[in-house]
Design a protein around this motif. Structure first.
Motif, PDB file in Angstrom:
ATOM      1  N   MET A 239      34.155  20.517 -62.574  1.00 58.27           N
ATOM      2  CA  MET A 239      33.005  21.382 -62.463  1.00 58.27           C
ATOM      3  C   MET A 239      32.768  22.166 -63.749  1.00 58.27           C
ATOM      4  SD  MET A 239      31.824  20.643 -59.693  1.00 58.27           S
ATOM      5  CE  MET A 239      30.798  21.700 -58.784  1.00 58.27           C
ATOM      6  N   ASN A 240      33.824  22.366 -64.535  1.00 56.66           N
ATOM      7  CA  ASN A 240      33.690  23.150 -65.757  1.00 56.66           C
ATOM      8  C   ASN A 240      33.456  22.278 -66.986  1.00 56.66           C
ATOM      9  OD1 ASN A 240      34.050  25.590 -64.420  1.00 56.66           O
ATOM     10  ND2 ASN A 240      36.282  25.376 -64.505  1.00 56.66           N
ATOM     11  N   SER A 241      33.252  21.008 -66.791  1.00 55.03           N
ATOM     12  CA  SER A 241      33.022  20.096 -67.903  1.00 55.03           C
ATOM     13  C   SER A 241      31.652  20.354 -68.512  1.00 55.03           C
ATOM     14  CB  SER A 241      33.104  18.655 -67.411  1.00 55.03           C
ATOM     15  OG  SER A 241      32.757  17.763 -68.433  1.00 55.03           O
ATOM     16  N   LYS A 242      31.522  20.009 -69.783  1.00 51.38           N
ATOM     17  CA  LYS A 242      30.214  20.160 -70.417  1.00 51.38           C
ATOM     18  C   LYS A 242      29.269  19.022 -70.032  1.00 51.38           C
ATOM     19  CE  LYS A 242      31.286  17.923 -74.828  1.00 51.38           C
ATOM     20  NZ  LYS A 242      31.251  18.071 -76.277  1.00 51.38           N
ATOM     21  N   TYR A 243      29.806  17.976 -69.385  1.00 53.64           N
ATOM     22  CA  TYR A 243      28.987  16.866 -68.934  1.00 53.64           C
ATOM     23  C   TYR A 243      28.598  17.086 -67.474  1.00 53.64           C
ATOM     24  CZ  TYR A 243      30.804  14.748 -73.144  1.00 53.64           C
ATOM     25  OH  TYR A 243      31.137  14.504 -74.448  1.00 53.64           O
ATOM     26  N   PRO A 244      27.393  16.668 -67.099  1.00 54.42           N
ATOM     27  CA  PRO A 244      26.971  16.840 -65.702  1.00 54.42           C
ATOM     28  C   PRO A 244      27.844  16.020 -64.750  1.00 54.42           C
ATOM     29  CG  PRO A 244      25.092  16.298 -67.103  1.00 54.42           C
ATOM     30  CD  PRO A 244      26.324  16.137 -67.944  1.00 54.42           C
ATOM     31  N   LEU A 245      27.993  16.524 -63.549  1.00 53.75           N
ATOM     32  CA  LEU A 245      28.838  15.880 -62.542  1.00 53.75           C
ATOM     33  C   LEU A 245      28.320  14.492 -62.173  1.00 53.75           C
ATOM     34  CD1 LEU A 245      31.259  16.111 -60.660  1.00 53.75           C
ATOM     35  CD2 LEU A 245      29.786  17.285 -59.018  1.00 53.75           C
ATOM     36  N   HIS A 246      27.003  14.303 -62.196  1.00 57.84           N
ATOM     37  CA  HIS A 246      26.467  12.992 -61.827  1.00 57.84           C
ATOM     38  C   HIS A 246      26.831  11.918 -62.840  1.00 57.84           C
ATOM     39  CE1 HIS A 246      23.059  13.641 -64.565  1.00 57.84           C
ATOM     40  NE2 HIS A 246      22.996  14.847 -64.061  1.00 57.84           N
ATOM     41  N   PHE A 247      27.172  12.281 -64.089  1.00 55.54           N
ATOM     42  CA  PHE A 247      27.682  11.292 -65.039  1.00 55.54           C
ATOM     43  C   PHE A 247      29.033  10.756 -64.566  1.00 55.54           C
ATOM     44  CE2 PHE A 247      25.406  12.729 -69.186  1.00 55.54           C
ATOM     45  CZ  PHE A 247      24.243  12.170 -68.729  1.00 55.54           C
TER      46      PHE A 247
END
Length: 162
Positions: A1-9
């Motif tokens: 959830m804290n990634s800089k990439y969106p979760l849908h990726f």
């Protein structure tokens, strides 16, 4: 959830990994069917491309269901109803033309129609255009709905339970 990439990726690449594994299994089964049972398989590059485009569009529908899951959590029965409904309305099983007309906007229905036309040698250009538009609409809609539900789930605190 804290990634800089969106979760849908991340969900998309999980889908790609699943498709890769299922392709290996299907390839072995097709090879056995061809070598042992002498089954003739009609497969073309354009059919494979249409199936990939359809998969991207149906991934958008999956994102909508995933977004609902973030809020509701108990979606097993909803998912079963959606799966069964798609089985009957997407021309996967033979159905009436009135149902087919209603489900024509789904990428899977358009893909099934286009692949059948490819196999029978009929023109399919307009079906490809319709599939591209439908898949684009569903992937954009799916990403947007998923992001909205994700925001609402964060706001309600539902993410803490995953």
């Amino acid at each position: 959830m804290n990634s800089k990439y969106p979760l849908h990726f991340f969900l998309f690449f999980n889908l790609i990994a699943g498709i890769f594994l299922q392709t290996i299994v299907a390839s072995v089964l097709v090879l056995i069917a061809v070598l042992v049972f002498r089954v003739k398989i009609i497969l073309s590059i354009s059919s494979i491309l249409l199936i990939l485009i359809s998969t991207i569009g149906m991934y958008g529908i999956g994102l909508i269901i995933a977004g609902i899951t973030l809020l509701v959590k108990q979606t097993g029965s909803i998912l079963f109803i959606v799966q069964t409904g798609l089985l009957f309305v997407t021309d996967t099983l033979p159905s009436s033309n009135s149902i087919l007309k209603l489900s024509r906007f789904l990428p899977l229905t358009t893909c099934n129609i286009a692949v059948k036309k490819i196999c029978s040698g009929m023109p399919y250009f307009m079906d490809v255009i319709y599939l591209l538009v439908s898949s684009f609409v569903f992937i954009c809609l799916g990403i947007e709905v998923f992001n909205i539900f994700l925001f609402k789930a964060k706001k309600c605190g539902n993410i803490l339970f995953y």
